[in-house]
Each structure stands twice: as C-alpha cells, then as structure tokens.
Scaffold this active site. Structure first.
Site, PDB file in Angstrom:
ATOM      1  N   GLU A  41       0.806  -1.228   0.000  1.00  0.00           N
ATOM      2  CA  GLU A  41       0.000   0.000   0.000  1.00  0.00           C
ATOM      3  C   GLU A  41       0.840   1.279   0.000  1.00  0.00           C
ATOM      4  OE1 GLU A  41      -2.973  -0.258   3.126  1.00  0.00           O
ATOM      5  OE2 GLU A  41      -4.235  -1.469   1.824  1.00  0.00           O
TER       6      GLU A  41
ATOM      7  N   GLU B  37      -6.571  -8.046  -0.624  1.00  0.00           N
ATOM      8  CA  GLU B  37      -6.982  -8.105   0.781  1.00  0.00           C
ATOM      9  C   GLU B  37      -8.474  -7.810   0.889  1.00  0.00           C
ATOM     10  OE1 GLU B  37      -4.896  -5.428   3.373  1.00  0.00           O
ATOM     11  OE2 GLU B  37      -2.960  -5.876   2.471  1.00  0.00           O
TER      12      GLU B  37
HETATM   13  C1  GLA Z   1      -4.242  -2.644   4.794  1.00  0.00           C
HETATM   14  C2  GLA Z   1      -2.845  -3.231   4.899  1.00  0.00           C
HETATM   15  C3  GLA Z   1      -2.764  -4.422   5.790  1.00  0.00           C
HETATM   16  C4  GLA Z   1      -3.627  -4.250   7.008  1.00  0.00           C
HETATM   17  C5  GLA Z   1      -5.037  -4.009   6.554  1.00  0.00           C
HETATM   18  C6  GLA Z   1      -6.023  -3.900   7.687  1.00  0.00           C
HETATM   19  O1  GLA Z   1      -4.941  -3.033   3.697  1.00  0.00           O
HETATM   20  O2  GLA Z   1      -2.296  -3.542   3.658  1.00  0.00           O
HETATM   21  O3  GLA Z   1      -1.412  -4.601   6.159  1.00  0.00           O
HETATM   22  O4  GLA Z   1      -3.170  -3.162   7.729  1.00  0.00           O
HETATM   23  O5  GLA Z   1      -5.082  -2.786   5.877  1.00  0.00           O
HETATM   24  O6  GLA Z   1      -7.314  -3.652   7.206  1.00  0.00           O
END
Ligand code: GLA
Ligand code: ZN
Length: 686
Positions: free
Chosen positions: A154, A308
């Site tokens: 991210e 995710e």
């Molecule tokens: C993001 C991050 C993860 C985690 C999630 C929690 O998407 O990439 O490492 O922190 O949020 O929702």
C-alpha cells in the site's frame, strides 16, 4: 510470464510473528484445506524476521513455509518487506526516515515508528531494499510454490527531505527545460512568485497550483521508480514471475495509472462496510463495484486480484460492525464478478498483539475452525473451486467512465469551486455509474490519457482538467459514431492548472456546442430544477431536482437544447444539450442532476445504443448482474443480491443456464436468490 495457477484463495499470513509458539505452523497447515485456502501471502512486513541484523539473514522459517506450500500444491505470494523498515536500519541510517513537510514550515525528520515511512529517494534505503529483494529472489525465484511477487505494501505518503527536494527540482528541470518555461507554466507572476533559481522551489506552496500538481505527479513518479528498483531486482533472478503491488482503490495520494505501468498484475485491498447500514442495497455496493472496475481498468482486458479483504469486521472504522451471515460470500464473489482472479484476506491468523490484534481473520484468537467466519471462508473456498472454469475470463465493457486522478488534484488545488465538489469527485462519477450497475451493463473506468476506441459510450463527469490531446481523441471518437457525455465543470483548466481562455469547456467547446459563461454554486439546502424539453431526442419527460452547481450555458454550433432550468434568473436556459458531429453525438449536462434524472437519461442512452446487459430483463432493487467472458466465448453471469430479502430474477427467454455454485444444475426462466445470495450461471453451456 508465468500465469497464476488457479483462483487464489488465501491472504496475508505471518508465521514469523508466531515463531516462538511450537506447533502453530502444523496447526495452520491442518486448517488451510478445511478453509479451502490455497494461497498464502508471506513476508509483507517481515524484514526483521528475515534480516535481524544488518547482513545476517534468517531464511529458515520462510524455507519451511515455501516447502510446505509446494508439497501441498499451494501458491505463494511472496512480498518484499520494504513497507516497514527495521529499527536497526532507521537508527544507523537516519536518511531512510521520512521528513514531513507542508511546504510552509521547516521540514522535520520523523522518529522511527509505525510503517510506510521511508524516504522515496534515499539511495541508502533503495540499496538496502535491493539487497533484501535480491536475496529473496535468488533464494526463491525458481521455487515451485512461488506464484507472484508482492512489492512492498500500500504505497502512500511523501517525503520532504533534501534528497527528495533535489530529485523534485531535477524532475522539474527535465520537464520544463528552463525556469522561464516553468514560470510561464505555473503563472508565477501571481503574488510575485517568479523563480530565479531552481533551489528556490519548495515542495508545495498552495498558492501556486501548478506547483502543487507537479509535486503530486513527482511523488507518483518517485513511487514508481521506487517500485521499479524493486521489480528489477526481482526480475533479475525470476524473470517469469509476475509482479504486483497492492493498491487502495480511490486513494488520492498517487496516480495509479503511473504505478500500474511498473507492475504486471493490478491488485487492491477492499474493505467495504456492508454491515454498517443494513438498508444500503445499491449506492454502496455500486460504489464498491465502481472501485473494482477502476482497479481492473488500470490494465484493461485482464483479470485483477483482490489482494486483501476482511473475513469479519476490520478494526479501523469508527464503528466496526459484524458482517451479516452471507455478506462475506457476497462481498468476495462481487470481486470475482468484476474480474478478480482471487479472494484474498487480511489476514489468515489473527495476531495476539500490535495495533491490528482485533482485525478480522480466518483463524480467530480461539484458534480452531469452529467459528462462523471460518465456515463462511470455507464456503468461499468451495465456491472458488466450483468456479474454476471462470478463472482467467475477462470483462468487456462498451461503456467507459472517465475518472482522472490528475483532474481531481487540479480541482482540489483550485480555490473557488465549491468545497463539497472537491471532496466528491469519486461520488460524482459514482452517480453516473449507478444507472449502468442497476441495468447489468459493464463499465470501464479510464483516465484522460486512455484510448477510447472500442467503446460506444464515454462519460466524463466533472472532468475539470483536460490532458493535452484529450479533446482531439473525443472528437475522433464522436466522428466515428461514439456518444460522449460531459457534465458541469469540465474543460476548465489545462495540465498545469491554467484556465482555458476563449470560453469553457475549453477545447471541448466546439464539439459539445456549449459555452458555459457563469457558474452558480448553490447552498447545500438549495435546489433548482431541470425541465425536459418536449420532443427531445431521448424522449425524456418531466422535471427533476438539481443541486450544488448550475452552470449558465449557451447552446451554439447547432446544439439542441434537451432540458432547461426551472428556476432562478437563468430559468429557461439550457441545462442539457446535445450536438451531433460526424456519426456520433456529444451531450452536456450543465448541473448536478439527481439520481432519478441520471437514471432516466443513462437508461435512455443505454436503450438507444443497445448496450449489452448481463440479463435482458430489469433487475430487482438491490440486485446486480455481471458477465465474465471466457476465451472460448463462454458467458459466466454473476447475479448478486445485496438486499436482506429474497429476490426473484428473470433469466433470458430461450436460454438455459448452468448453476455453477450448486452442483451444475440447469436453470431456465427465473432464479431465486436468498437474502445476500449469489449465483454464478454459465449461459447456454455447450
Ligand atoms: C491494509 C494493509 C494491511 C492491514 C489491513 C487492515 O490493507 O495492507 O497490512 O493493515 O489494511 O485492514
Ligand atoms: Zn526523502
């Protein structure tokens, strides 16, 4: 390039956090098949586990995971750890720590804390990242379990250190060639801001909007070059393994089109709040659908990945409600419906500590498989197996909606336009998207640089900044028979934020046949109305509400007025116009019309252009339908019920459907969906 082996079902897995707990990995691998987990994303924040001290590596724990996965035919998504740097590194090399700045105060170097906090430029950080990436790639690049590289995590944020600033000034020098050209492009005569030396340029100065825009472009490109540094290291040892980095949907800090050029597969992290408002059956799911489409369109014509999502509540919304039974499956298969070749989670096993110890996970603190969410995950695992024929199939829209991140930045950087509009660009786009979502019509989301051929309809809501060449591409598109729709606040500035002279919407004025002379911004509780003209070409009728922005426009160049304002001193003036040009036509909507108007308008366009729909009949409220097309022409129809009530959906007359999720039974005529139910149907299977 190696293809992904199958639909990935799994997610972030952090066995390195559990190394002191004997037997835990054995237990995890007992649970994976029970949950239908076939893929693990490992190493995302594992730098200290991999390299506890500078130059001393510990790969044993990762060898074990890779080998266990390979023995079971599982796919590993292997991450580079650059999203969180080790404490030893931050202490030894302060330059890797980010410097915060607002362009007004002296910049300050951050303490080592949290994550996503490294300088984007530091040669020391890039070198350290390259070293660990090469070590990973040399060791695992040809490992049979390796399916995909996951670069960092991210990407977000910016750094205002001297190194970044110097890189920015070099970037500007390369872009403009001379200070004279830069001063000209940024209109620096304003408030006496002319630069006489490159060193005078600070990172951001809100009063110079061209500077603000270029700084954002620079941050995107510097992030891209950071990714390139990593991808090169990986590709050197493993040229066949695709590379991704997980994006964040409508996150506005980066131009994702720029990031997408560095990666092979687009992936993103999806955290919808379906549980938050139980009555929410359309606006929110359509917005999530739009976000999937936006992410997919960064590499059009191919699947993407949902890297995710949360099996259960997240821990970071104001209010973290439970998913209602069935919503996990619905949200998961919604991603697949829009073209995802994965359903992945953050995270597989819930950690005991750290700031995410209460975030949803496949394996909860209780530690066994007898939980509601584990069973819901296992259901998705079975679904993904049943959907094997869908793997690799694509979405082929005839409609493109323009969402342009640079235009968003240009609007936000401009003082004057209503603040409510600035924060609401994605929502303005979503309002135009909803009528297509309701009708089962697929949409791509493109920016002002994208090719337009192949689409029947292109919609550009509030496209404040026009890129060079955009108007020309739209003119060609319309001449060849395309339908173009633009709305208020389109064609106001060029790429450095300078207003167009000669009448808005600037370079699109001639094609659209409108001159937007003035813009009236309404108070939040004020409304105007638009009245459809009798005999208008779409057969629209009645009066609709409109709010926030009313442009006072003149129709010209043969444009026809299809609707007019109902109130105020501009009552009777054009609110909706159309101008024919070549084989196509160009529409202009001068005001923010309500959902009912957009539904009638786009519905009429969809009928006239015979836009392909997933199902011929109208869909009941809260139901969406989507098609993925296989390489052999197979049509997989996803039908999703976001309502908490049963819904009956009419299937196409004369077609038969194979129900892939319930054992391949045959359906004709209609389909019944339970609350939050999902069906995936293969149309007229051979
Ligand atoms: C993001 C991050 C993860 C985690 C999630 C929690 O998407 O990439 O490492 O922190 O949020 O929702
Ligand atoms: Zn820096």
């Amino acid at each position: 390039m190696k293809k992904l082996p199958f639909f990935l079902h799994g997610g972030d897995y952090n066995p390195d956090q559990w190394r002191h707990v004997p037997g835990i990995v054995d237990e995890d691998f007992r649970l994976f098949p029970l949950a239908g987990v076939n893929s693990l994303s490992v190493g995302i924040f594992s730098w200290t586990a991999l390299e506890p001290e500078e130059g001393r590596y510990e790969f044993g724990w990762l060898d074990d995971i890779m080998d266990r996965a390979a023995a079971r035919g599982m796919a590993i998504v292997l991450a580079t750890p650059s999203g969180a740097k080790p404490n030893w590194m931050a202490a030894k090399y302060p330059e890797v720590r980010r410097v915060t700045g607002d362009g007004v105060h002296e910049p300050l170097r951050e303490l080592q804390c949290r994550r996503h906090n490294h300088c984007l430029t530091s040669p020391v950080y890039r070198e350290n990242v390259r070293r660990i990436d090469e070590a990973l790639a040399a060791r695992y690049g040809s490992h049979p379990a390796l399916a995909l590289w996951h670069v960092s995590n991210e990407f977000n944020g910016e750094c205002h250190c001297e190194l970044c600033l110097a890189a920015f000034r070099d970037w500007l020098r390369a872009k403009y060639g001379s200070l004279e050209a830069l001063n000209h492009a940024w209109w620096t005569g304003f408030w006496s801001h002319a630069y006489t030396d490159w060193s005078q340029i600070e990172a951001i100065d809100y009063s110079v909007d061209g500077l603000v825009l270029d700084w954002k472009r620079f941050v995107s490109e510097q992030t891209s070059s950071f990714i390139r540094n990593e991808a090169e290291a990986l590709r050197r040892h493993a040229p066949d393994i695709p590379v991704t980095t997980n994006l964040m949907g409508f996150f506005d800090g980066l131009d994702y089109a720029c990031i997408a050029r560095e990666i092979d597969i687009v992936s993103w992290d999806n955290y919808p709040q379906y549980h938050e408002r139980p009555g929410e059956t359309e606006t929110l799911p359509a917005f999530i659908g739009l976000t999937h489409d936006y992410m997919r369109s960064l590499k059009p014509g191919r699947p993407f990945l949902m890297m995710e999502s949360s099996p259960g509540p997240v821990n970071w919304y104001h209010h973290n409600r439970l998913l209602r039974p069935g919503q996990h499956r619905l949200k998961s298969l919604q991603a697949v419906a829009h073209g995802s070749d994965s359903v992945q989670y953050f995270q597989i096993r819930k950690g005991r500590g750290g700031s995410e110890k209460f975030h949803g996970a496949v394996i909860d603190h209780v530690g066994h498989e007898n939980t509601r969410m584990f069973r819901e995950v296992a259901q998705v695992g079975r679904d993904m197996e049943a959907l094997a024929p869908v793997f690799g199939s694509v979405v082929r829209p005839k409609v493109a909606i323009v969402f342009d991140r640079e235009s968003d930045w240009a609007l936000k950087a401009s003082q004057g336009p209503l603040e409510a509009l600035k924060g609401g660009y994605a929502d303005a786009v979503a309002a135009h998207y909803l009528p297509f979502w309701k009708r089962g019509i697929a949409v791509d989301v493109v920016d002002g640089d994208a090719p337009l051929d192949g689409y029947s309809l292109v919609i550009a809501p509030m496209l404040f900044m026009l890129r060079d060449g955009f108007a020309g591409r739209v003119e060609k598109f319309v001449a060849a028979g395309g339908t173009f729709v633009a709305s208020y606040l389109t064609g106001v500035v060029g790429p450095t934020g300078l207003c167009f002279t000669g009448g808005f919407p600037g370079p699109l004025r001639k094609l659209l046949g409108v001159w937007a002379e003035e813009t009236d911004y309404l108070y939040d509780d004020e409304r105007n109305a638009i009245e459809c003209a009798s005999g208008n070409p779409l057969g629209l009728s009645g009066s609709f509400e409109t709010s926030l922005v009313c442009e006072v426009v003149h129709a010209e160049g043969g444009a026809e007025v299809a609707a007019t304002y109902g109130r105020d001193f501009y009552a009777g003036d054009p609110a909706l116009t159309v101008r024919r040009s070549g084989k196509g036509e160009a529409w202009y909507l001068a005001t923010r019309a309500d959902a009912a108007f957009l539904d009638s308008f786009h519905g009429a366009l969809a009928r006239r252009l015979a836009l392909p729909r997933a199902l011929a009949a109208d869909l009941p409220e809260g139901v969406s339908a989507h098609v993925r097309e296989g390489a052999g022409g197979e049509r997989f129809v996803f039908v999703l019920n976001f309502a908490s009530a049963r819904r009956e959906v009419r299937l196409d007359l004369g077609s038969t459907y194979r129900d892939l999720l319930s054992g391949g039974s045959t359906l004709e005529g209609s389909l019944a969906l339970p609350p939050f139910g999902v069906a995936v149907l293969q149309k007229n299977p051979a």
